[in-house]
Design an enzyme around this catalytic site. Structure first.
Site, short mmCIF file in Angstrom:
data_model
loop_
_atom_site.label_atom_id
_atom_site.label_comp_id
_atom_site.label_asym_id
_atom_site.label_seq_id
_atom_site.Cartn_x
_atom_site.Cartn_y
_atom_site.Cartn_z
N LYS A 133 -90.53 16.05 -44.02
CA LYS A 133 -92.04 16.58 -45.49
C LYS A 133 -91.82 15.80 -46.51
O LYS A 133 -90.61 15.56 -47.28
CB LYS A 133 -91.02 18.24 -45.39
CG LYS A 133 -91.95 19.12 -45.32
CD LYS A 133 -91.19 19.94 -45.52
CE LYS A 133 -91.82 21.59 -45.15
NZ LYS A 133 -91.02 23.12 -45.37
O1 G3P Z 1 -90.44 26.07 -46.01
C1 G3P Z 1 -91.94 26.82 -46.90
C2 G3P Z 1 -92.62 27.27 -47.19
O2 G3P Z 1 -92.71 28.10 -45.70
C3 G3P Z 1 -91.79 27.85 -48.20
O3 G3P Z 1 -91.62 29.44 -48.30
O4 G3P Z 1 -90.93 32.37 -48.19
O5 G3P Z 1 -90.24 30.32 -50.03
O6 G3P Z 1 -92.85 30.70 -49.93
P1 G3P Z 1 -91.40 30.59 -49.32
#
Ligand code: G3P
Length: 218
Positions: A83
């Site tokens: 990633k």
């Molecule tokens: O893994 C990346 C993403 O899904 C992060 O989510 O909840 O931290 O905005 P969040």
């Protein structure tokens, strides 16, 4: 549409994978930072459990270092997807890593223009952050619709991985829009199982059955 768990927590992953509805895992540095122990061992264990694409993010910010880190992450397990964040350096790194045959997930996608650039350099996945866009009064799911349309127009094979989801409706909307994957925290996946009418309905079925059995026995 495939469903991934957005987590680095082995207990969450171990409890959801046996249900047979999980196709892969996404992690990020914030998620792995919460887990005690060596991140490489955690990633190896996750890959062993899910046996599907498992995103592991580089923390380097300069392309050459990202490429080195990406190759190293990919050497942990055949299921690792590298990633990289959508930056100028991340795009350069994606191009090189993809040309070497590694799968790359370009993350922190916040516009359709970014998704298009990532697809052009061979990203296997793009991760648009719908919840974080909603948080700043932007239309997160609107972005998914734009990206799906653009990728369909040009027949890109890059998959749209809906990330930063906050609730089951993000999953439903993503599926209606034709997104390829939705990655969700464990709590959002657990919420899929909850519906008050299902619970009330089951309770009534069981009560009626019990009542009938009691009447027959009399
Ligand atoms: O893994 C990346 C993403 O899904 C992060 O989510 O909840 O931290 O905005 P969040």
């Amino acid at each position: 549409m495939k469903l991934f768990i957005d987590s680095g927590n082995l207990k969450e992953i171990e409890s959801l994978v046996p249900l047979g509805i999980i196709d892969g895992i996404t992690t990020n540095p914030s998620l792995l930072a919460k887990e005690p122990g060596d991140y490489r061992e955690i990633l190896k264990k996750i890959c062993g459990i899910v046996q599907g694409p498992t995103s592991a993010e580089v923390v380097a910010t300069e392309a050459d270092a990202m490429i080195r880190e990406g190759r190293d992450l990919a050497s942990i397990d055949e299921h690792i997807v590298v990633k990289v964040p959508f930056t100028r350096e991340g795009v350069k790194a994606c191009r090189t890593l993809a040309s070497e045959g590694l799968r790359v997930n370009v993350t922190l996608i916040c516009s359709a223009a970014q998704a298009l650039r990532a697809a052009k350099v061979g990203a296997t996945y793009v991760s648009p952050f719908v919840g974080r866009l909603d948080d700043i009064a932007s239309n997160g799911m609107g972005l998914i619709s734009e990206i799906v349309e653009i990728f369909d127009n040009y027949e890109f094979t890059t998959e749209v991985l809906v990330a930063s989801t906050r609730g089951p409706m993000h999953i439903v909307e993503a599926a209606r829009m034709g997104a390829d994957i939705c990655t969700c925290p464990a709590a959002v996946i657990e919420a899929l199982f909850k519906h008050p009418l299902t619970d009330i309905g089951l309770e009534k079925f069981l009560k009626d059955w019990e009542k009938a059995q009691g009447a027959r026995a009399r």
